[in-house]
Design a protein around this motif. Structure first.
Motif, PDB file in Angstrom:
ATOM      1  N   LEU A 278      15.564   6.266 -30.882  1.00  0.00           N
ATOM      2  CA  LEU A 278      16.005   4.968 -30.343  1.00  0.00           C
ATOM      3  C   LEU A 278      16.913   5.250 -29.154  1.00  0.00           C
ATOM      4  O   LEU A 278      17.649   6.230 -29.155  1.00  0.00           O
ATOM      5  CB  LEU A 278      16.770   4.181 -31.406  1.00  0.00           C
ATOM      6  CG  LEU A 278      15.971   3.821 -32.657  1.00  0.00           C
ATOM      7  CD1 LEU A 278      16.839   3.038 -33.625  1.00  0.00           C
ATOM      8  CD2 LEU A 278      14.731   3.032 -32.302  1.00  0.00           C
TER       9      LEU A 278
ATOM     10  N   ASN B 254      15.927  -2.196 -27.032  1.00  0.00           N
ATOM     11  CA  ASN B 254      15.087  -1.127 -27.566  1.00  0.00           C
ATOM     12  C   ASN B 254      13.707  -1.661 -27.896  1.00  0.00           C
ATOM     13  O   ASN B 254      12.696  -1.084 -27.496  1.00  0.00           O
ATOM     14  CB  ASN B 254      15.730  -0.531 -28.825  1.00  0.00           C
ATOM     15  CG  ASN B 254      16.506   0.738 -28.545  1.00  0.00           C
ATOM     16  OD1 ASN B 254      15.922   1.798 -28.353  1.00  0.00           O
ATOM     17  ND2 ASN B 254      17.820   0.628 -28.485  1.00  0.00           N
TER      18      ASN B 254
ATOM     19  N   ARG C  36       9.718  -1.429 -32.309  1.00  0.00           N
ATOM     20  CA  ARG C  36       9.634  -1.078 -30.896  1.00  0.00           C
ATOM     21  C   ARG C  36       8.220  -0.625 -30.539  1.00  0.00           C
ATOM     22  O   ARG C  36       7.731  -0.864 -29.434  1.00  0.00           O
ATOM     23  CB  ARG C  36      10.639   0.055 -30.606  1.00  0.00           C
ATOM     24  CG  ARG C  36      10.779   0.388 -29.156  1.00  0.00           C
ATOM     25  CD  ARG C  36      11.786   1.476 -28.959  1.00  0.00           C
ATOM     26  NE  ARG C  36      11.325   2.748 -29.514  1.00  0.00           N
ATOM     27  CZ  ARG C  36      11.954   3.909 -29.306  1.00  0.00           C
ATOM     28  NH1 ARG C  36      13.052   3.949 -28.602  1.00  0.00           N
ATOM     29  NH2 ARG C  36      11.476   5.022 -29.825  1.00  0.00           N
TER      30      ARG C  36
END
Lengths: 370, 295
Positions: free
Chosen positions: A102, A111, A162
């Motif tokens: 991340l 993110n 993500r």
């Protein structure tokens, strides 16, 4: 075109091409061959696991599909399109990294939005989709936090969100649960499976944990020394491992040498003379030396003098350990010094070290490995 | 049972007290050092800067006029100081960042060797190092010849004894202070973050702009400060590679203190230099937003 795909007609244009297709893919690092001539096809919407010990080439295979490693030889296709030399940022594939990776300087929102910001997506759309995705992974309300303020399991879910927000055609997961503790890992296994069902994207999951692979995956490919040793559903691989390595890697096995007596009825003979039966379709060629295996939980013990049906080996109990759900025995027999037996605690017949017993199992529970 | 608990309580309180004191105890040596060698001299500097008189007899007289001297007499040197330090910092950054990037990401097994090579010149004394630039930039030297051939310099152009030479000297002398912090912050970046950015459709250039560079910012801030602050006060490069025309505020302070023995003006200049530098740095550090990255 030796790709292993199940079903479908062979006609071009008829039916969908597999989501991921590897054709004779090889990767060498100097003298070391990490991935050795792998060919496989993974159908749409599958949860596919690459299972193997560390160093077997599973991560390298995944990284080649993602575009992080170049192939030494072979072709990689995504939905029929050759992407072999293509850079990662030009592949419609997303990855959940082992360490999550991340971005520490960005908020959870940014993110998750990272991939969309690289494409032509309006701010409004981004906001909407990030919100949806955070809901899917149950992290609504964390938008403004930084990754380091989240727990391991939450970070894991951000990494998943993500990747998934981009609607990749294939999602690659590189040991995504490796850093979590046991309880959380079990929860995330179920969670991952749920999400995969919900989004209907092909997942390729790399793991060294056989239980994890069996829990989640529709299809498992067991890798060993850069090759795929066995591919199939969890049941198929467990019940008929085919190679000694797979038999040992997936669960425990008792292996023994035998010579084929009569292949048509599946009769074999052990070195010391005991005759055993196996399913006839597993054998070919008389007089050939084969290796047999039987899983510990398929064997049950009976007293030495009782009448038996099926395969039986006489022996003596050398160790018995009661572990609640079952009792584990080690039995000294002639072909195998330490035959492992796992007995469910269904009846009160228990054996103690020193007891003479017979280890009995059904012929169809015997498998042949190479 | 209860008696035991009652007896235990005071002891716990005692250890708690001691525990709370430990951090202050650890601060003590450093704190004393700062008080004796920084705070006290600083107060003395401020007091001297407001005195008048002739060495060695100075009298405290709220002589604010000492501060006015900076503007009236030494404006040129002050401008030189900040102009040279700023250009040197920018140039050093432009050289150091790619250098640090290369060592951190492409150094491989040569990493340590390359770092040693970077520091090697610093085994030579500062003065010698700077003097050698006199030879490099000499009027009949290679660099001047080359510049003339490329028509970057006129027929009678020169490098030595110009601002260019002073800036070159400063850049060279502070390059390692710029490179090392940047290297450290680049080195720390998890490579999978760059891969993750590539995976999320960022081309290498975008990945650098959105991930690598922001994460290396603490090093950039540290490096630029470690270069800019000493460069503003530097005077050796101006003496050796420039002429009085290139003199910086450091040269003035040095001559006021050690040659003219005009302590009050020297103190006023020093103090002003410090305040101005701090005032420049605060917004810079604020704007770079590095608080977030100190994890």
């Amino acid at each position: 075109m030796a790709a292993v795909t199940d079903g479908g007609s062979g006609l071009p244009g008829a039916g969908e091409p597999p989501a991921v297709e590897l054709e004779s893919v090889t990767k060498r690092f100097g003298d070391f061959t990490a991935v050795d001539d792998i060919s496989l096809g993974i159908e749409e919407n599958r949860f596919f696991a690459l299972l193997g010990p560390s160093g077997c080439g599973k991560t390298t295979t995944l990284r080649m599909i993602g575009g992080f490693e170049e192939t030494t030889a072979g072709i990689i296709r995504l939905h029929g399109e050759d992407v072999t030399g293509r850079k990662p940022y030009r592949r419609m594939v997303n990855t959940v990294f082992q360490s999550y990776a991340l971005f520490p300087h960005l908020t959870i929102f940014e993110n998750v939005a990272f991939g969309l910001r690289r494409q032509d997506v309006s701010d409004e759309d981004i906001k909407h989709r990030v919100g949806e995705m955070l809901e899917l992974v149950q992290l609504t309300g964390r938008e403004k936090q930084k990754p380091r303020t989240l727990s391991g399991g939450q970070q894991q879910r951000v990494a998943l969100a993500r990747a998934l927000i981009n609607h990749p055609r294939v999602l690659l997961l590189d040991e995504p649960l490796g850093a979590l503790d046991l309880k959380l890992r079990k929860e995330m296994q179920i969670e991952l499976k749920r999400i995969q069902n919900e989004v209907g994207i092909t997942f390729i999951h790399v793991t060294h944990d056989q239980e994890e692979a069996m829990t989640m995956a529709d299809t498992i490919a067991v890798m060993h020394q850069g090759r795929i040793e066995r591919m199939g559903t969890a049941t198929e691989i467990y019940e008929d491992p085919r190679t000694g390595f797979v038999a040992g890697f997936l669960g425990a096995s008792n292996l023994m040498q035998a010579d084929v007596v009569d292949a048509s009825i599946g009769e074999v003979v052990l070195a010391q003379g005991t005759r055993l039966r196996v399913s006839a379709d597993q054998l070919s060629g008389e007089g050939r030396r084969v290796r047999l295996g039987v899983r510990p939980e398929k064997i049950h013990l009976t007293p030495a003098d009782s009448p038996v049906e099926g395969n039986a080996l006489a022996g003596r109990v050398i160790d018995a350990s009661f572990i609640g759900v079952s009792t584990h025995y080690l039995v000294e027999t002639e072909p195998i010094a330490q035959l492992a037996v796992m007995a469910q605690n269904l009846d009160d017949r228990r054996f103690a070290p020193g007891d003479s017993v017979q280890a009995v199992w059904r012929p169809e529970h015997t498998f042949v490995v190479t | 049972m209860s008696t035991v608990a009652q007896e235990a309580a005071p002891t716990t309180r005692g250890t708690n007290w001691r525990r709370k004191l430990v951090p202050y105890g650890l601060l003590l040596p450093g704190g004393l050092w700062l008080i004796v060698f920084y705070v006290v001299p600083m107060l003395r500097l401020v007091s001297v800067s407001l005195q008048t008189g002739i060495y060695p007899r100075y009298r405290f007289s709220w002589a604010w006029s000492n501060y006015a001297e900076l503007v009236t007499n030494y404006g040129g040197q002050a401008v030189n100081s900040f102009a040279y330090a700023l250009s040197a910092t920018v140039i050093a950054f432009l050289i150091a960042y790619p250098l640090a990037y290369f060592i951190a990401f492409r150094g491989g097994r040569w990493k340590n060797f390359l770092l040693v090579m970077l520091l090697m010149p610093f085994l030579m004394p500062f003065l010698l190092r700077t003097l050698s630039w006199k030879i490099i930039l000499a009027d009949n030297g290679l660099v001047v010849d080359l510049f003339k051939a490329l028509n970057l310099l006129g027929e009678d152009g020169r490098l030595l004894a110009t601002g260019v030479a002073v800036v070159a000297g400063i850049v060279y002398n502070f390059l390692a202070f710029m490179t090392l912090p940047i290297y450290v912050s680049l080195e720390k970046i998890d490579r999978s973050l760059v891969e993750a950015a590539n995976d999320l459709y960022a081309s290498p250039a975008v990945a650098f702009r959105k991930v690598t560079f922001p994460l290396s910012r603490p090093g950039v801030v540290a490096g630029t400060l470690l270069t800019f602050i000493p460069a503003v006060g530097d005077y050796v490069n101006a003496v050796l590679l420039g002429t009085p025309q290139q003199f910086m505020i450091g040269n003035v302070i040095q001559s006021r203190f050690l040659v003219v023995l005009d302590y009050p003006v020297a103190a006023a200049l020093s103090f002003t230099l410090m305040i101005v530098t701090v005032l420049l740095i605060i917004p810079y550090v604020r704007a770079s937003g590095t608080e977030d990255l100190v994890a």
